[in-house]
Design a protein around this motif. Structure first.
Motif, PDB file in Angstrom:
ATOM      1  N   ILE A  62       0.798  -1.052  -0.117  1.00 31.12           N
ATOM      2  CA  ILE A  62       0.152  -0.001   0.126  1.00 31.12           C
ATOM      3  C   ILE A  62       0.821   1.247   0.204  1.00 31.12           C
ATOM      4  O   ILE A  62       1.637   1.560   1.003  1.00 31.12           O
ATOM      5  N   THR A  63       0.942   2.173  -0.975  1.00 32.99           N
ATOM      6  CA  THR A  63       1.720   2.998  -1.097  1.00 32.99           C
ATOM      7  C   THR A  63       0.757   4.535  -0.965  1.00 32.99           C
ATOM      8  O   THR A  63      -0.147   4.568  -1.778  1.00 32.99           O
ATOM      9  N   THR A  64       1.167   5.318  -0.218  1.00 30.07           N
ATOM     10  CA  THR A  64       0.413   6.664   0.055  1.00 30.07           C
ATOM     11  C   THR A  64       1.323   7.742  -0.217  1.00 30.07           C
ATOM     12  O   THR A  64       2.360   7.784   0.613  1.00 30.07           O
ATOM     13  N   PHE A  65       1.253   8.438  -1.286  1.00 29.71           N
ATOM     14  CA  PHE A  65       1.992   9.575  -1.517  1.00 29.71           C
ATOM     15  C   PHE A  65       1.187  10.874  -1.506  1.00 29.71           C
ATOM     16  O   PHE A  65       0.368  11.230  -2.214  1.00 29.71           O
ATOM     17  N   SER A  71      -2.786   0.551  -4.176  1.00 29.50           N
ATOM     18  CA  SER A  71      -2.262  -0.715  -3.386  1.00 29.50           C
ATOM     19  C   SER A  71      -2.173  -1.691  -4.814  1.00 29.50           C
ATOM     20  O   SER A  71      -2.726  -1.801  -5.687  1.00 29.50           O
ATOM     21  N   VAL A  72      -1.224  -2.865  -4.458  1.00 27.03           N
ATOM     22  CA  VAL A  72      -1.225  -3.999  -5.372  1.00 27.03           C
ATOM     23  C   VAL A  72      -0.599  -5.210  -4.550  1.00 27.03           C
ATOM     24  O   VAL A  72      -0.069  -5.111  -3.471  1.00 27.03           O
ATOM     25  N   MET A  73      -1.112  -6.383  -5.006  1.00 30.67           N
ATOM     26  CA  MET A  73      -0.649  -7.696  -4.528  1.00 30.67           C
ATOM     27  C   MET A  73       0.761  -8.061  -4.952  1.00 30.67           C
ATOM     28  O   MET A  73       0.974  -7.855  -6.417  1.00 30.67           O
ATOM     29  N   LEU A  74       1.737  -8.570  -4.377  1.00 30.20           N
ATOM     30  CA  LEU A  74       2.965  -8.945  -4.706  1.00 30.20           C
ATOM     31  C   LEU A  74       3.413 -10.341  -4.197  1.00 30.20           C
ATOM     32  O   LEU A  74       3.125 -10.783  -3.196  1.00 30.20           O
ATOM     33  N   GLN A 171       7.192  -1.259   7.286  1.00 27.34           N
ATOM     34  CA  GLN A 171       6.461   0.141   6.931  1.00 27.34           C
ATOM     35  C   GLN A 171       7.881   1.044   6.734  1.00 27.34           C
ATOM     36  O   GLN A 171       8.716   1.175   7.498  1.00 27.34           O
ATOM     37  N   ILE A 172       7.639   2.036   5.731  1.00 30.48           N
ATOM     38  CA  ILE A 172       8.615   2.873   5.423  1.00 30.48           C
ATOM     39  C   ILE A 172       8.123   4.304   5.232  1.00 30.48           C
ATOM     40  O   ILE A 172       7.331   4.375   4.369  1.00 30.48           O
ATOM     41  N   HIS A 173       8.114   4.991   6.180  1.00 36.77           N
ATOM     42  CA  HIS A 173       7.479   6.434   6.202  1.00 36.77           C
ATOM     43  C   HIS A 173       8.561   7.604   6.026  1.00 36.77           C
ATOM     44  O   HIS A 173       9.402   7.617   6.829  1.00 36.77           O
ATOM     45  N   GLU A 174       8.502   8.246   4.974  1.00 27.61           N
ATOM     46  CA  GLU A 174       9.435   9.374   4.604  1.00 27.61           C
ATOM     47  C   GLU A 174       8.969  10.666   4.587  1.00 27.61           C
ATOM     48  O   GLU A 174       7.615  10.738   3.892  1.00 27.61           O
ATOM     49  N   THR A 182       7.688  21.650  -2.803  1.00 29.31           N
ATOM     50  CA  THR A 182       6.476  21.217  -1.973  1.00 29.31           C
ATOM     51  C   THR A 182       7.166  20.064  -1.056  1.00 29.31           C
ATOM     52  O   THR A 182       8.171  19.464  -1.558  1.00 29.31           O
ATOM     53  N   ASP A 183       6.573  20.049   0.027  1.00 25.38           N
ATOM     54  CA  ASP A 183       6.884  18.893   0.890  1.00 25.38           C
ATOM     55  C   ASP A 183       6.328  17.562   0.243  1.00 25.38           C
ATOM     56  O   ASP A 183       5.423  17.498  -0.386  1.00 25.38           O
ATOM     57  N   LYS A 184       7.118  16.626   0.732  1.00 26.99           N
ATOM     58  CA  LYS A 184       6.809  15.234   0.241  1.00 26.99           C
ATOM     59  C   LYS A 184       6.322  14.125   1.409  1.00 26.99           C
ATOM     60  O   LYS A 184       7.171  14.178   2.393  1.00 26.99           O
ATOM     61  N   ASP A 185       5.266  13.464   1.387  1.00 26.25           N
ATOM     62  CA  ASP A 185       5.097  12.625   2.472  1.00 26.25           C
ATOM     63  C   ASP A 185       4.876  11.157   1.726  1.00 26.25           C
ATOM     64  O   ASP A 185       3.818  11.003   0.950  1.00 26.25           O
ATOM     65  N   LEU A 186       5.372  10.248   1.994  1.00 25.57           N
ATOM     66  CA  LEU A 186       5.329   8.906   1.339  1.00 25.57           C
ATOM     67  C   LEU A 186       5.326   7.652   2.415  1.00 25.57           C
ATOM     68  O   LEU A 186       6.284   7.662   3.178  1.00 25.57           O
TER      69      LEU A 186
END
Length: 193
Positions: A62-65, A71-74, A171-174, A182-186
């Protein structure tokens, strides 16, 4: 003469036992790894890889930018693990140069039957600011690893939070806060199915 010799032998033996006892107490006072360094993320990751590599896990990514989610199944067998490992390896504090750069504390939680070990950076310029390891109180198996990092330059402020709970979630939250732009929230989350 024999009495003096016996007394001398008894005195030496007693002093030897006392010296060994004091040395053992001092060695157990500070928790360290066998090499005398802090916990190694790299070694732990290698162990997890050796334990679970080749298992047919499927993961939901699940990627939230900046608020937009996808989201995708891998398949774990076809994932690009190197990009995930790199994020965690960069936070490793096991090199001897990091000794005395972190405060160490431990906390026991009987309700959840967990023990938490925390390494907190003494200086704000260290990349890894916090490393928190939660382990089962009785089996000593690691339940989760949580890491906070930060990197500040004149042009940019970057921070991230990493979480790994074996066979549950990665989880990787950057956050990226540049002076210009602009700010980036990933947030990238991998959930084991």
């Amino acid at each position: 003469m024999k009495l003096y010799f016996r007394t001398f032998i008894i005195l030496l033996t007693t002093l030897g036992f006392l010296a060994c006892k004091n040395k053992a107490e001092n060695e157990n006072a500070i928790p360290r790894s066998s090499s005398g360094t802090y916990f190694s993320i790299i070694d732990f990751t290698k162990d997890q890889w050796a334990t679970y590599h080749g298992q047919p896990f499927s993961l939901q990514r699940i990627t939230t930018f900046n608020g937009q989610q996808d989201s995708v199944m891998l398949s774990a067998l076809k994932m690009q693990w190197s990009t995930i490992f790199k994020k965690f390896f960069e936070t490793d504090i096991s090199d001897p140069k990091y000794l005395n750069q972190y405060d160490f504390s431990t906390f026991e939680e009987p309700t959840t039957q967990a023990r938490t070990f925390t390494y907190t950076a003494k200086k704000p310029e260290l990349f890894t600011q916090k490393l928190e390891i939660t382990a089962d109180l009785y089996t000593r198996k690691i339940r989760s690893i949580y890491i906070e990092t930060q990197k500040n330059t004149f042009w940019n402020k970057q921070s991230q939070k990493l979480l790994y709970a074996p066979l549950r979630v990665i989880q990787i939250h950057e956050w990226n806060d540049p002076k210009i732009g602009t700010d980036k929230d990933l947030l990238v989350e991998y959930r084991f199915d």
